[in-house]
Write a protein that holds these residues in place. Structure first.
Motif, mmCIF file in Angstrom:
data_model
loop_
_atom_site.group_PDB
_atom_site.id
_atom_site.type_symbol
_atom_site.label_atom_id
_atom_site.label_comp_id
_atom_site.label_asym_id
_atom_site.label_seq_id
_atom_site.Cartn_x
_atom_site.Cartn_y
_atom_site.Cartn_z
ATOM 1 N N SER A 1 0.831 -1.204 0.000
ATOM 2 C CA SER A 1 0.000 0.000 0.000
ATOM 3 C C SER A 1 0.867 1.255 0.000
ATOM 4 O O SER A 1 0.586 2.227 -0.722
ATOM 5 C CB SER A 1 -0.919 -0.018 1.220
ATOM 6 N N ASP A 2 1.943 1.244 0.830
ATOM 7 C CA ASP A 2 2.849 2.394 0.870
ATOM 8 C C ASP A 2 3.533 2.586 -0.479
ATOM 9 O O ASP A 2 3.699 3.717 -0.957
ATOM 10 C CB ASP A 2 3.897 2.203 1.964
ATOM 11 N N GLU A 3 3.973 1.477 -1.086
ATOM 12 C CA GLU A 3 4.626 1.571 -2.392
ATOM 13 C C GLU A 3 3.661 2.099 -3.445
ATOM 14 O O GLU A 3 4.026 2.916 -4.290
ATOM 15 C CB GLU A 3 5.151 0.195 -2.798
ATOM 16 N N SER A 4 2.414 1.656 -3.371
ATOM 17 C CA SER A 4 1.404 2.127 -4.321
ATOM 18 C C SER A 4 1.142 3.616 -4.135
ATOM 19 O O SER A 4 1.025 4.371 -5.102
ATOM 20 C CB SER A 4 0.114 1.338 -4.134
ATOM 21 N N ALA A 5 1.062 4.038 -2.847
ATOM 22 C CA ALA A 5 0.846 5.463 -2.573
ATOM 23 C C ALA A 5 2.028 6.285 -3.082
ATOM 24 O O ALA A 5 1.858 7.386 -3.626
ATOM 25 C CB ALA A 5 0.652 5.676 -1.078
ATOM 26 N N GLY A 6 3.262 5.782 -2.940
ATOM 27 C CA GLY A 6 4.451 6.487 -3.426
ATOM 28 C C GLY A 6 4.433 6.633 -4.935
ATOM 29 O O GLY A 6 4.775 7.694 -5.472
ATOM 30 N N VAL A 7 4.035 5.570 -5.612
ATOM 31 C CA VAL A 7 3.958 5.626 -7.078
ATOM 32 C C VAL A 7 2.914 6.637 -7.512
ATOM 33 O O VAL A 7 3.111 7.420 -8.463
ATOM 34 C CB VAL A 7 3.631 4.227 -7.637
ATOM 35 N N GLN A 8 1.766 6.628 -6.807
ATOM 36 C CA GLN A 8 0.707 7.584 -7.159
ATOM 37 C C GLN A 8 1.165 9.023 -6.944
ATOM 38 O O GLN A 8 0.870 9.916 -7.758
ATOM 39 C CB GLN A 8 -0.541 7.287 -6.327
ATOM 40 N N ASP A 9 1.899 9.274 -5.842
ATOM 41 C CA ASP A 9 2.430 10.629 -5.606
ATOM 42 C C ASP A 9 3.396 11.036 -6.706
ATOM 43 O O ASP A 9 3.383 12.186 -7.186
ATOM 44 C CB ASP A 9 3.139 10.677 -4.243
ATOM 45 N N GLN A 10 4.244 10.095 -7.107
ATOM 46 C CA GLN A 10 5.213 10.401 -8.164
ATOM 47 C C GLN A 10 4.504 10.708 -9.477
ATOM 48 O O GLN A 10 4.877 11.630 -10.199
ATOM 49 C CB GLN A 10 6.167 9.226 -8.341
ATOM 50 N N VAL A 11 3.453 9.941 -9.786
ATOM 51 C CA VAL A 11 2.691 10.189 -11.015
ATOM 52 C C VAL A 11 2.029 11.551 -10.970
ATOM 53 O O VAL A 11 2.035 12.312 -11.957
ATOM 54 C CB VAL A 11 1.645 9.074 -11.214
ATOM 55 N N ARG A 12 1.455 11.909 -9.794
ATOM 56 C CA ARG A 12 0.808 13.210 -9.666
ATOM 57 C C ARG A 12 1.819 14.348 -9.815
ATOM 58 O O ARG A 12 1.549 15.364 -10.467
ATOM 59 C CB ARG A 12 0.096 13.310 -8.313
ATOM 60 N N GLN A 13 3.007 14.162 -9.219
ATOM 61 C CA GLN A 13 4.041 15.191 -9.332
ATOM 62 C C GLN A 13 4.488 15.364 -10.778
ATOM 63 O O GLN A 13 4.666 16.489 -11.276
ATOM 64 C CB GLN A 13 5.241 14.834 -8.452
ATOM 65 N N GLU A 14 4.695 14.264 -11.481
ATOM 66 C CA GLU A 14 5.098 14.349 -12.886
ATOM 67 C C GLU A 14 4.006 14.986 -13.733
ATOM 68 O O GLU A 14 4.281 15.771 -14.651
ATOM 69 C CB GLU A 14 5.419 12.949 -13.403
ATOM 70 N N ALA A 15 2.749 14.657 -13.428
ATOM 71 C CA ALA A 15 1.638 15.248 -14.184
ATOM 72 C C ALA A 15 1.562 16.749 -13.950
ATOM 73 O O ALA A 15 1.315 17.538 -14.875
ATOM 74 C CB ALA A 15 0.326 14.584 -13.772
ATOM 75 N N THR A 16 1.786 17.161 -12.690
ATOM 76 C CA THR A 16 1.755 18.596 -12.368
ATOM 77 C C THR A 16 2.889 19.337 -13.088
ATOM 78 O O THR A 16 2.697 20.423 -13.660
ATOM 79 C CB THR A 16 1.872 18.796 -10.850
ATOM 80 N N ALA A 17 4.087 18.752 -13.069
ATOM 81 C CA ALA A 17 5.237 19.382 -13.738
ATOM 82 C C ALA A 17 4.998 19.499 -15.233
ATOM 83 O O ALA A 17 5.309 20.521 -15.862
ATOM 84 C CB ALA A 17 6.508 18.577 -13.465
ATOM 85 N N THR A 18 4.448 18.454 -15.833
ATOM 86 C CA THR A 18 4.158 18.480 -17.264
ATOM 87 C C THR A 18 3.148 19.562 -17.597
ATOM 88 O O THR A 18 3.264 20.290 -18.588
ATOM 89 C CB THR A 18 3.635 17.108 -17.713
ATOM 90 N N SER A 19 2.117 19.675 -16.728
ATOM 91 C CA SER A 19 1.078 20.686 -16.957
ATOM 92 C C SER A 19 1.655 22.089 -16.878
ATOM 93 O O SER A 19 1.325 22.976 -17.677
ATOM 94 C CB SER A 19 -0.032 20.505 -15.907
ATOM 95 N N ARG A 20 2.573 22.307 -15.921
ATOM 96 C CA ARG A 20 3.194 23.623 -15.790
ATOM 97 C C ARG A 20 4.049 23.949 -17.009
ATOM 98 O O ARG A 20 4.074 25.084 -17.511
ATOM 99 C CB ARG A 20 4.043 23.666 -14.526
ATOM 100 N N ARG A 21 4.811 22.952 -17.513
ATOM 101 C CA ARG A 21 5.650 23.187 -18.689
ATOM 102 C C ARG A 21 4.802 23.558 -19.894
ATOM 103 O O ARG A 21 5.145 24.440 -20.687
ATOM 104 C CB ARG A 21 6.498 21.947 -18.986
ATOM 105 N N ARG A 22 3.653 22.872 -20.043
ATOM 106 C CA ARG A 22 2.766 23.172 -21.167
ATOM 107 C C ARG A 22 2.189 24.582 -21.051
ATOM 108 O O ARG A 22 2.057 25.323 -22.051
ATOM 109 C CB ARG A 22 1.649 22.141 -21.238
ATOM 110 N N SER A 23 1.848 25.010 -19.833
ATOM 111 C CA SER A 23 1.286 26.365 -19.643
ATOM 112 C C SER A 23 2.323 27.434 -19.986
ATOM 113 O O SER A 23 2.035 28.458 -20.606
ATOM 114 C CB SER A 23 0.826 26.533 -18.189
ATOM 115 N N TRP A 24 3.572 27.228 -19.597
ATOM 116 C CA TRP A 24 4.638 28.195 -19.881
ATOM 117 C C TRP A 24 4.898 28.290 -21.371
ATOM 118 O O TRP A 24 5.063 29.376 -21.929
ATOM 119 C CB TRP A 24 5.904 27.766 -19.151
ATOM 120 N N ALA A 25 4.892 27.166 -22.057
ATOM 121 C CA ALA A 25 5.120 27.186 -23.508
ATOM 122 C C ALA A 25 4.000 27.906 -24.233
ATOM 123 O O ALA A 25 4.228 28.681 -25.173
ATOM 124 C CB ALA A 25 5.260 25.757 -24.022
#
Length: 348
Positions: A308-332
């Protein structure tokens, strides 16, 4: 209870003495290879011949009729294994029926491996020759079976055999039943058995005739049914079972039966239908199995939490990557939009 008492309750030890009082039986020696096979955990593979059906009563003398048999080992009855049979009884028509019951019985395993488990004497274990006992099949009514307890050649107690059920006729006829069994004991059993302390089972038919079924040692290895072994050994609380005490003789045994449907209980043999590990865990009889089970539960909880902890960590990492990608797209997108000010205004 002594080891000698166990030997005296072997079927072949008492059957010649009381042959006329019990059901017709055949005693066969049990070879060592059969014993090894029964104790082995392998698959049951036995074939046998089907015999035509037949019915009989304990007093039938018809030697010409086809006989069906119930099977016993020389010190145990297979009452814990009847559930696995196709007819839910101990009736056997073929060799495969016999071996199926034997392979399914914990009682047989106990008698093979621990025949003197409750004996108190320290003498070496005597040699026990195992036998297969085939008894002529009779349709016996459970409500007519009784267990009798004898101490110092005195009948001290009688218990309803099938104590999990209420039988109205037993409550109404208990004085007559007690008198019939006591007369049978004094006439046929007392001072004739090889020990002075023992237990015997009887069957009382519809005509009031009493039949001998089996002998058992006087000790904890034998089910005390509606008594306790403390009561039987000390003979306490055994005199007050009859309310009509004034009409009873001083040597009358205590008689106990299930008095009402409120006290009906499930069969004590139901637990034998479950795997032994389940029963041991539910009753707490095997501490090592309980400890292993708790360790397994703890291990599964730890594994589940880690996953469960590993799954939660993966989900956090996915959310962080999605947020970073969204920010890069907004800046472009912002860097490519037209600017206002000088090019957009005009002169008046």
């Amino acid at each position: 209870m002594k080891k000698e008492q166990v030997l005296h309750c072997q079927f072949s030890a008492w059957y010649p003495l009381f042959r006329s009082l019990t059901i017709k039986s055949v005693i066969l020696p049990l070879p060592q290879n059969v014993k090894d096979y029964l104790l082995d955990d392998g698959t049951l593979v036995v074939s046998g011949r089907e015999d035509p059906p037949a019915h009989s009563q304990p007093d039938s003398d018809d030697e010409a009729e086809e006989i069906q048999w119930s099977d016993d080992e020389n010190t145990a009855t297979l009452t814990d294994a009847y559930w696995i049979a196709m007819n839910s009884s101990l009736k056997c028509k073929t060799l495969s029926d016999i071996f199926l019951l034997f392979k399914s019985s914990d009682f047989i395993t106990r008698d093979f491996t621990q025949p003197f488990i409750h004996c108190t004497d320290d003498s070496p274990d005597p040699c026990l020759e195992y036998e297969l006992v085939l008894r002529k099949w009779c349709e016996l009514i459970p409500g007519a079976e009784f267990r009798c307890f004898v101490k110092e050649n005195k009948l001290i107690g009688i218990s309803q055999r099938d104590y999990t059920q209420y039988y109205d006729h037993i409550s109404k006829q208990k004085e007559d039943i007690c008198r019939c069994i006591q007369d049978f004991f004094k006439k046929h059993i007392q001072y004739k058995f090889l020990d002075e302390d023992f237990v015997f089972d009887v069957y009382r038919d519809s005509r009031g005739k009493v039949w001998l079924i089996d002998f058992n040692p006087f000790g904890e290895v034998t089910d005390s049914l509606l008594f306790t072994w403390e009561e039987l050994i000390s003979e306490t609380n055994l005199r007050g079972d009859f309310s009509e005490g004034d009409a009873q003789e001083q040597d009358c045994p205590a008689f106990r039966c299930t008095d009402s449907e409120v006290t009906v209980q499930p069969s004590p043999y139901l637990s034998y239908r479950l795997p032994k590990d389940f029963v041991d865990l539910s009753t707490g009889e095997d501490a090592h199995k309980l400890i292993d089970f708790l360790k397994l539960v703890k291990s599964k909880k730890e594994t589940s939490k880690r996953m469960s902890d590993e799954s939660a960590g993966v989900q956090d990492q996915v959310r962080q990557e999605a947020t970073a990608t969204s920010r890069r797209r907004s800046w472009a997108a912002a860097s490519r939009s037209p600017r206002g000010g000088a090019g957009a205004g005009g002169c008046l």
